[in-house]
Design an enzyme around this catalytic site. Structure first.
Site, PDB file in Angstrom:
ATOM      1  N   LYS A   1       0.843  -1.197   0.000  1.00 46.31           N
ATOM      2  CA  LYS A   1       0.000   0.000   0.000  1.00 46.31           C
ATOM      3  C   LYS A   1       0.882   1.251   0.000  1.00 46.31           C
TER       4      LYS A   1
ATOM      5  N   CYS B   1     -12.935   1.719  15.967  1.00 45.14           N
ATOM      6  CA  CYS B   1     -11.566   1.239  15.764  1.00 45.14           C
ATOM      7  C   CYS B   1     -10.767   1.268  17.066  1.00 45.14           C
ATOM      8  N   MET B   2     -10.480   2.469  17.560  1.00 44.81           N
ATOM      9  CA  MET B   2      -9.541   2.591  18.679  1.00 44.81           C
ATOM     10  C   MET B   2     -10.224   2.873  20.015  1.00 44.81           C
TER      11      MET B   2
ATOM     12  N   MET C   1      -7.731  -4.910  16.494  1.00 47.66           N
ATOM     13  CA  MET C   1      -9.187  -5.002  16.451  1.00 47.66           C
ATOM     14  C   MET C   1      -9.768  -6.288  17.032  1.00 47.66           C
TER      15      MET C   1
ATOM     16  N   GLY D   1      -4.955   1.914  14.021  1.00 52.59           N
ATOM     17  CA  GLY D   1      -5.360   1.423  12.714  1.00 52.59           C
ATOM     18  C   GLY D   1      -5.092   2.408  11.597  1.00 52.59           C
ATOM     19  N   GLN D   2      -5.743   3.564  11.676  1.00 50.65           N
ATOM     20  CA  GLN D   2      -5.660   4.539  10.595  1.00 50.65           C
ATOM     21  C   GLN D   2      -4.425   5.423  10.765  1.00 50.65           C
TER      22      GLN D   2
HETATM   23  N1  LIG Z   1     -17.219  -5.551   9.552  1.00 52.76           N
HETATM   24  C1  LIG Z   1     -16.284  -4.681   9.902  1.00 52.76           C
HETATM   25  N2  LIG Z   1     -16.515  -3.370   9.781  1.00 52.76           N
HETATM   26  C2  LIG Z   1     -15.556  -2.476  10.153  1.00 52.76           C
HETATM   27  C3  LIG Z   1     -14.317  -2.923  10.661  1.00 52.76           C
HETATM   28  C4  LIG Z   1     -14.091  -4.327  10.766  1.00 52.76           C
HETATM   29  O1  LIG Z   1     -13.021  -4.793  11.184  1.00 52.76           O
HETATM   30  N3  LIG Z   1     -15.110  -5.165  10.395  1.00 52.76           N
HETATM   31  N4  LIG Z   1     -13.376  -2.007  11.040  1.00 52.76           N
HETATM   32  C5  LIG Z   1     -13.806  -0.681  11.412  1.00 52.76           C
HETATM   33  C6  LIG Z   1     -12.632   0.206  11.442  1.00 52.76           C
HETATM   34  S1  LIG Z   1     -11.369  -0.246  12.492  1.00 52.76           S
HETATM   35  C7  LIG Z   1     -12.514   1.301  10.677  1.00 52.76           C
HETATM   36  S2  LIG Z   1     -11.180   2.338  10.904  1.00 52.76           S
HETATM   37  C8  LIG Z   1     -13.571   1.671   9.730  1.00 52.76           C
HETATM   38  C9  LIG Z   1     -13.096   2.297   8.431  1.00 52.76           C
HETATM   39  O2  LIG Z   1     -14.234   2.641   7.694  1.00 52.76           O
HETATM   40  P1  LIG Z   1     -14.312   3.921   6.762  1.00 52.76           P
HETATM   41  O3  LIG Z   1     -13.664   5.075   7.380  1.00 52.76           O
HETATM   42  O4  LIG Z   1     -15.738   4.102   6.418  1.00 52.76           O
HETATM   43  O5  LIG Z   1     -13.515   3.373   5.500  1.00 52.76           O
HETATM   44  P2  LIG Z   1     -12.613   4.076   4.414  1.00 52.76           P
HETATM   45  O6  LIG Z   1     -12.766   3.293   3.180  1.00 52.76           O
HETATM   46  O7  LIG Z   1     -11.249   4.251   4.938  1.00 52.76           O
HETATM   47  O8  LIG Z   1     -13.305   5.475   4.243  1.00 52.76           O
HETATM   48  C10 LIG Z   1     -12.565   6.647   4.083  1.00 52.76           C
HETATM   49  C11 LIG Z   1     -13.281   7.531   3.087  1.00 52.76           C
HETATM   50  O9  LIG Z   1     -12.585   8.767   3.005  1.00 52.76           O
HETATM   51  C12 LIG Z   1     -12.256   9.067   1.659  1.00 52.76           C
HETATM   52  N5  LIG Z   1     -11.028   9.868   1.726  1.00 52.76           N
HETATM   53  C13 LIG Z   1      -9.748   9.491   1.609  1.00 52.76           C
HETATM   54  N6  LIG Z   1      -8.930  10.507   1.887  1.00 52.76           N
HETATM   55  C14 LIG Z   1      -9.698  11.575   2.172  1.00 52.76           C
HETATM   56  C15 LIG Z   1      -9.460  12.921   2.575  1.00 52.76           C
HETATM   57  O10 LIG Z   1      -8.314  13.356   2.737  1.00 52.76           O
HETATM   58  N7  LIG Z   1     -10.543  13.691   2.829  1.00 52.76           N
HETATM   59  C16 LIG Z   1     -11.809  13.248   2.675  1.00 52.76           C
HETATM   60  N8  LIG Z   1     -12.799  14.056   2.967  1.00 52.76           N
HETATM   61  N9  LIG Z   1     -12.068  11.986   2.273  1.00 52.76           N
HETATM   62  C17 LIG Z   1     -11.042  11.178   2.061  1.00 52.76           C
HETATM   63  C18 LIG Z   1     -12.202   7.743   0.973  1.00 52.76           C
HETATM   64  O11 LIG Z   1     -12.471   7.870  -0.404  1.00 52.76           O
HETATM   65  C19 LIG Z   1     -13.287   6.942   1.707  1.00 52.76           C
HETATM   66  O12 LIG Z   1     -14.546   7.112   1.135  1.00 52.76           O
HETATM   67  O13 LIG Z   1     -14.338   0.509   9.397  1.00 52.76           O
HETATM   68  C20 LIG Z   1     -14.903  -0.118  10.512  1.00 52.76           C
HETATM   69  N10 LIG Z   1     -15.809  -1.147  10.047  1.00 52.76           N
HETATM   70  N1  LIG Z   2      -4.065  -4.125   4.639  1.00 50.62           N
HETATM   71  C1  LIG Z   2      -4.721  -3.330   5.467  1.00 50.62           C
HETATM   72  N2  LIG Z   2      -4.094  -2.852   6.556  1.00 50.62           N
HETATM   73  C2  LIG Z   2      -4.779  -2.068   7.415  1.00 50.62           C
HETATM   74  C3  LIG Z   2      -6.128  -1.684   7.178  1.00 50.62           C
HETATM   75  C4  LIG Z   2      -6.746  -2.173   5.986  1.00 50.62           C
HETATM   76  O1  LIG Z   2      -7.910  -1.872   5.689  1.00 50.62           O
HETATM   77  N3  LIG Z   2      -6.015  -2.984   5.174  1.00 50.62           N
HETATM   78  N4  LIG Z   2      -6.803  -0.927   8.086  1.00 50.62           N
HETATM   79  C5  LIG Z   2      -6.092  -0.299   9.183  1.00 50.62           C
HETATM   80  C6  LIG Z   2      -7.012  -0.131  10.313  1.00 50.62           C
HETATM   81  S1  LIG Z   2      -8.024   1.232  10.353  1.00 50.62           S
HETATM   82  C7  LIG Z   2      -7.038  -0.983  11.365  1.00 50.62           C
HETATM   83  S2  LIG Z   2      -8.100  -0.701  12.651  1.00 50.62           S
HETATM   84  C8  LIG Z   2      -6.084  -2.081  11.479  1.00 50.62           C
HETATM   85  C9  LIG Z   2      -6.724  -3.398  11.918  1.00 50.62           C
HETATM   86  O2  LIG Z   2      -5.722  -4.340  12.062  1.00 50.62           O
HETATM   87  P1  LIG Z   2      -6.053  -5.761  12.671  1.00 50.62           P
HETATM   88  O3  LIG Z   2      -6.798  -5.606  13.923  1.00 50.62           O
HETATM   89  O4  LIG Z   2      -4.791  -6.530  12.718  1.00 50.62           O
HETATM   90  O5  LIG Z   2      -6.998  -6.386  11.536  1.00 50.62           O
HETATM   91  P2  LIG Z   2      -8.372  -7.194  11.518  1.00 50.62           P
HETATM   92  O6  LIG Z   2      -8.292  -8.075  10.338  1.00 50.62           O
HETATM   93  O7  LIG Z   2      -9.522  -6.272  11.600  1.00 50.62           O
HETATM   94  O8  LIG Z   2      -8.445  -8.068  12.852  1.00 50.62           O
HETATM   95  C10 LIG Z   2      -7.337  -8.642  13.467  1.00 50.62           C
HETATM   96  C11 LIG Z   2      -7.539 -10.048  13.891  1.00 50.62           C
HETATM   97  O9  LIG Z   2      -8.393 -10.185  15.015  1.00 50.62           O
HETATM   98  C12 LIG Z   2      -8.791 -11.524  15.018  1.00 50.62           C
HETATM   99  N5  LIG Z   2      -9.865 -11.771  15.994  1.00 50.62           N
HETATM  100  C13 LIG Z   2     -11.187 -11.799  15.773  1.00 50.62           C
HETATM  101  N6  LIG Z   2     -11.859 -12.044  16.910  1.00 50.62           N
HETATM  102  C14 LIG Z   2     -10.936 -12.172  17.892  1.00 50.62           C
HETATM  103  C15 LIG Z   2     -11.029 -12.420  19.300  1.00 50.62           C
HETATM  104  O10 LIG Z   2     -12.099 -12.579  19.880  1.00 50.62           O
HETATM  105  N7  LIG Z   2      -9.879 -12.452  19.989  1.00 50.62           N
HETATM  106  C16 LIG Z   2      -8.657 -12.296  19.396  1.00 50.62           C
HETATM  107  N8  LIG Z   2      -7.588 -12.348  20.175  1.00 50.62           N
HETATM  108  N9  LIG Z   2      -8.548 -12.081  18.059  1.00 50.62           N
HETATM  109  C17 LIG Z   2      -9.672 -11.998  17.318  1.00 50.62           C
HETATM  110  C18 LIG Z   2      -9.198 -11.741  13.575  1.00 50.62           C
HETATM  111  O11 LIG Z   2      -9.236 -13.103  13.220  1.00 50.62           O
HETATM  112  C19 LIG Z   2      -8.132 -10.950  12.831  1.00 50.62           C
HETATM  113  O12 LIG Z   2      -7.109 -11.772  12.294  1.00 50.62           O
HETATM  114  O13 LIG Z   2      -5.459  -2.311  10.237  1.00 50.62           O
HETATM  115  C20 LIG Z   2      -4.919  -1.145   9.633  1.00 50.62           C
HETATM  116  N10 LIG Z   2      -4.147  -1.628   8.532  1.00 50.62           N
HETATM  117  S1  SF4 Z   3       2.305   2.912   6.823  1.00 48.37           S
HETATM  118 FE1  SF4 Z   3       1.301   0.904   6.763  1.00 48.37          FE
HETATM  119  S2  SF4 Z   3       0.409   0.801   4.736  1.00 48.37           S
HETATM  120 FE2  SF4 Z   3       1.963   2.421   4.667  1.00 48.37          FE
HETATM  121  S3  SF4 Z   3       3.836   1.438   3.979  1.00 48.37           S
HETATM  122 FE3  SF4 Z   3       3.857   1.420   6.205  1.00 48.37          FE
HETATM  123  S4  SF4 Z   3       2.996  -0.561   6.767  1.00 48.37           S
HETATM  124 FE4  SF4 Z   3       2.436  -0.173   4.625  1.00 48.37          FE
HETATM  125 MO   LIG Z   4      -9.526   1.150  12.126  1.00 51.31          MO
END
Ligand SMILES: Nc1nc2c(c(=O)[nH]1)N[C@H]1C(S)=C(S)[C@@H](COP(=O)(O)OP(=O)(O)OC[C@H]3O[C@@H](n4cnc5c(=O)[nH]c(N)nc54)[C@H](O)[C@@H]3O)O[C@H]1N2
Ligand SMILES: Nc1nc2c(c(=O)[nH]1)N[C@H]1C(S)=C(S)[C@@H](COP(=O)(O)OP(=O)(O)OC[C@H]3O[C@@H](n4cnc5c(=O)[nH]c(N)nc54)[C@H](O)[C@@H]3O)O[C@H]1N2
Ligand code: SF4
Ligand SMILES: [Mo]
Length: 762
Positions: free
Chosen positions: A93, A182-183, A349, A386-387
């Site tokens: 990425k 998320c956090m 997460m 995460g973000q």
């Molecule tokens: N089932 C399930 N649902 C989840 C999660 C999960 O683990 N499972 N994880 C949750 C978590 S941890 C997170 S963080 C959320 C993420 O969920 P979202 O925040 O809804 O996901 P993104 O796709 O990152 O959305 C970011 C948006 O901002 C836009 N964008 C990018 N850069 C900019 C900018 O600079 N300005 C503006 N205005 N827009 C911009 C992108 O085009 C995109 O539409 O999802 C949550 N939802």
């Molecule tokens: N490639 C990629 N990287 C990302 C993102 C992305 O969209 N793509 N998003 C970013 C963001 S916003 C976030 S929040 C992070 C998330 O980063 P992670 O939290 O590492 O990612 P997830 O896949 O949401 O979930 C992590 C793991 O939790 C495990 N899990 C589920 N239930 C349980 C439980 O009850 N107990 C335990 N111990 N584990 C469990 C799942 O199997 C999964 O493998 O990643 C960040 N980095």
């Molecule tokens: S900040 Fe995350 S997504 Fe970007 S290069 Fe580093 S590990 Fe990859």
């Molecule tokens: Mo997140």
């Protein structure tokens, strides 16, 4: 390979991408013939670049430093920054940071919904309408009828400004955002244990740890460069132990010495059993217990003796069947955690997105406090962000419904008074009533209690749990959506759509997992008529009559105001000026003065400038200087399995893609990486008649989705897994919207479901 040709045509073939990746992993690029060893040279720029600028990756909370090559007003190349903490490494990425700016569907001009359709409008028309509708709602229904729903992907300057405008200007605490999804549990954990949010430790701890306890984190896919650093440690010291707790055999788990394939949502029981083992084996740090800790159960005070009695109910034998793991494994893992020289826990997460997310967070912190694995090089409870800016942008600025800047809360009259004085608004301006947290905000929209909502930098129509319910809610509300991409799932419900600049088209400060504030410079102009989110917020402030409050109008001015405000708090980073940020590769706060180098380990006198005394610790976030160990009970599931819904759906991510695919879904380089799949264990596939590759219907108490089956032993029987990336599949229709009672974070990781071949679906 002819990189220059494909770069100029705006594409990178998959093969070229992989070549660039493997080259970067070694810090070298192979420019000569593949056979023979004469072809290795230092990496050359792929195409001519006029100037290189240091910046930060736009994606995950690892916050890698990258070098950005610009030519003729365009970003033409990126590479890892060798002088940043990531030592030149970036993941797939990171490499694609250039491509994302030039994807199709960049939002180019404002739009207003007319006769049911979004139609092109001028900025003036769009902003007049937004201001008019906000003003009307505030005047007729009061300030609490409007809201801001933001993102950990905005710059700090943007989240700070939105928070100030809504809380100190409009007078509503209805400010929340995707960090709640998320956090929030990590923040609630740190705040309740240490009195203040954000981790104590830093990435450097990875180089010193002798045991990694990685739980609920697929570090290898989601924080790949943090993972590389862990792998470095393991390579240079092979006896380093890696323990992974995850219901799936992830890429992370495959490298573990111990993998506990836990049943989702049972972490509290597991950690209690580990604490039981620490006590049984005499691994408790008595000095910590006597001098640095207090004990609590809810609001009630407890003692260490109470804790002993409490965890006696959680012996490994009792806990093993609850968690679905072996009692011996629990004993061994507890032993390795405690007996190691320095243990570092890493989590995300899997812990946070649980109905007991806060409790699980508290217990991981407790495991470190009780064994003394804390505040030393390599010994630290370290939650990953995460973000790219959930920490600094949202948690530190207090851009959440219950919060105010630097760890203050709206419910505390003294905190409100402090912020009113710092912001120069009359006493009483900040409402004492916490606003709506994310899920409550969309519930309020469903009831019609919120009239007007500004959504910025997030795509809730796809990312919220129980998505269908909240999509209907959005339909009922006057919705303003600011996004860099159009269309998105959320834009479908917009009444006004505003095109945003992203990343180096605007510039500002990000903060990553280790409290490092670092600068993304503005390098190029945004496409079309897109504007920075800060400009949008400033204009909204002016049009609503709060121009005097929002005096800082450029990222630098906002940062300057913000760093000076921080000086009145234990987050003090007044010494992190823009000048320093332009020169340095980020700085870890606290850093109170301009000559302060930044702080690796918080709460440690001698290291942390805010810590007083000469003891081992000063937990200055707490009134008595002691951290709190909580007694927590494992609760029954918030979405229990039943005969009707016999499986647990876990959702998450894949390595290559980002969230709702608005950006990475547009990259041709990634088009082969599909995300509409459901991982099913062969046992369950057999039982429910699911064939590998065939469509499968997933149904829960909330909704249904169709995914493609991936039959694999990389998952615990009884559990199924799907990424939430695909907008077409929209798995969040199925997902549990129960929230943790303390953090209000939804339990995305535990939904009871049933599955059957989609062809048999009625
Ligand atoms: N089932 C399930 N649902 C989840 C999660 C999960 O683990 N499972 N994880 C949750 C978590 S941890 C997170 S963080 C959320 C993420 O969920 P979202 O925040 O809804 O996901 P993104 O796709 O990152 O959305 C970011 C948006 O901002 C836009 N964008 C990018 N850069 C900019 C900018 O600079 N300005 C503006 N205005 N827009 C911009 C992108 O085009 C995109 O539409 O999802 C949550 N939802
Ligand atoms: N490639 C990629 N990287 C990302 C993102 C992305 O969209 N793509 N998003 C970013 C963001 S916003 C976030 S929040 C992070 C998330 O980063 P992670 O939290 O590492 O990612 P997830 O896949 O949401 O979930 C992590 C793991 O939790 C495990 N899990 C589920 N239930 C349980 C439980 O009850 N107990 C335990 N111990 N584990 C469990 C799942 O199997 C999964 O493998 O990643 C960040 N980095
Ligand atoms: S900040 Fe995350 S997504 Fe970007 S290069 Fe580093 S590990 Fe990859
Ligand atoms: Mo997140």
């Amino acid at each position: 390979m002819n990189l220059s040709f494909s770069m100029e045509s705006g594409k990178l073939t998959r093969r070229e991408l992989l070549q660039r990746l493997s080259a970067l992993a070694g810090g070298l690029i192979l420019t000569g013939p593949i056979s023979g060893c004469e072809g290795f040279w230092r990496r050359e720029p792929a195409i001519p670049v006029d100037s290189w600028h240091k910046g930060v990756c736009r994606f995950c909370g690892t916050g890698c430093g990258i070098m950005i090559g610009v030519r003729d007003g365009k970003v033409v190349d990126v590479k890892g920054d060798e002088y940043a903490h990531n030592r030149g490494r970036i993941c797939i990425k990171g490499i694609l940071n250039r491509e994302i700016l030039y994807v199709r569907d960049r939002a180019l001009y404002p739009m207003i919904r007319r006769n049911g359709r979004l139609e092109r409008a001028t900025w003036d028309e769009a902003m007049s309408l937004v201001a008019e509708r906000f003003r009307e709602a505030i005047d007729r229904y009061g300030p609490d009828s409007v809201a801001f729903y933001g993102s950990g992907q905005l710059f700090t300057e943007e989240s700070y400004t939105a928070n100030k405008l809504f809380k100190a200007g409009i007078g509503t605490n209805n400010v929340d955002g995707n960090p709640r999804l998320c956090m929030a549990s990590a923040a609630a954990g740190y705040i309740s244990v240490f009195g203040k949010d954000e981790p104590m430790g830093c990435y450097e701890d990875i180089d010193h740890a002798t045991c990694f306890f990685i739980t609920g984190s697929n570090t290898a896919d989601c924080h790949p460069i943090v993972w590389e650093r862990i792998m470095d440690r393991k390579r240079s010291r092979p006896e380093t132990v890696i323990i992974v707790v995850d219901p799936r055999r992830t890429r992370t788990a495959r490298h573990a010495d111990y993998h506990l394939a836990i049943r989702p949502g049972t972490d509290v029981a597991l950690y209690n059993a580990m604490i039981y083992e620490f006590i049984r084996n005499g691994f408790i740090d008595q000095d910590m217990v006597e001098n640095y800790l207090t004990f609590r159960e809810g609001d009630a005070e407890r003692t260490f003796e109470d804790l002993k009695r409490h965890v006696a109910q959680y012996t490994p034998e009792r806990v093993a069947p609850v968690c679905g793991v072996d009692a011996r494994q629990i004993e061994e893992v507890a032993y390795l955690f405690a007996a190691s020289e320095a243990t570092m826990s890493i989590w995300t997460m899997g812990l946070n997105q649980q109905a007991q997310g806060t409790a699980a967070n508290r217990l991981v912190n407790a495991m470190h406090l009780l064994t003394g694995h804390i505040g030393r090089p390599g010994a630290t409870p370290f939650s990953l962000t995460g973000q790219p800016n959930a920490g600094g942008g949202v948690r530190d600025t207090g851009a959440l419904a219950h919060a105010l800047p630097n760890g203050r809360v709206v419910a505390n009259p003294q905190h409100r008074a402090e912020m009113e004085d710092l912001w120069g608004v009359p006493r009483g301006r900040i409402s004492p009533k916490p606003g709506y947290h994310a899920v409550a905000m969309f519930e309020a929209m469903a009831r019609g209690d919120l009239k007007c909502v500004l959504i910025m930098g997030t795509n809730p129509a796809q990312s919220l749990p129980h998505a269908e319910r909240y999509r209907e809610a959005m339909q009922r509300t006057f919705l303003v959506v600011a996004d860099a991409i159009y269309p998105t799932e959320t834009a479908q419900f917009a009444d006004v759509f505003l095109p945003s600049a992203m990343w180096v088209e605007k510039g500002g400060v990000f903060s990553q997992s280790e409290r490092r504030y670092h600068l993304v410079p503005k390098l190029v102009e945004p496409p079309g008529e897109a504007r920075s989110d800060l400009e949008i917020l400033v204009e909204l402030a002016d049009r609503l009559g709060y121009g005097d409050l929002i005096k800082a109008r450029t990222p630098e001015e906002v940062w300057d105001e913000w760093r000076q405000i921080s000086a009145h708090s234990p987050y003090n980073f007044a010494g992190i000026t823009y000048e320093r940020l332009k020169k340095e590769r980020g700085i870890l706060w606290p850093a109170p003065t301009e000559d302060h180098p930044g702080t690796c380990r918080r709460y440690v006198p001698g290291e942390d400038p805010m810590a007083k005394g000469t003891g081992r610790f000063d937990f200055y976030g707490r009134p008595d200087g002691r951290a709190v160990v909580y007694l927590e009970h494992q609760q029954p599931s918030s979405d229990p399995r039943s005969d009707e819904y016999p499986l647990t759906l876990v959702t998450g991510r894949v390595y290559e893609h980002w969230h709702t695919l608005t950006i990475t879904g547009k990259l041709e380089e990634l088009e082969d990486i599909t995300t509409d799949f459901l991982v099913v264990h062969p046992r369950d596939a057999h039982r429910y008649g699911i064939r590998d590759g065939a469509p499968v219907l997933v149904e829960s108490r909330r909704g249904r989705a169709v995914l493609k089956a991936r039959v694999s032993t990389d998952i615990t029987p009884g559990v199924v897994f799907a990424p939430f990336h695909s907008p077409e599949a929209l798995v969040n229709r199925v997902v549990n919207n129960t929230v943790d009672p303390i953090s209000k974070e939804p339990a995305f990781k535990e939904s009871a479901v049933r599955i059957r071949p989609a062809s048999s679906a009625a």
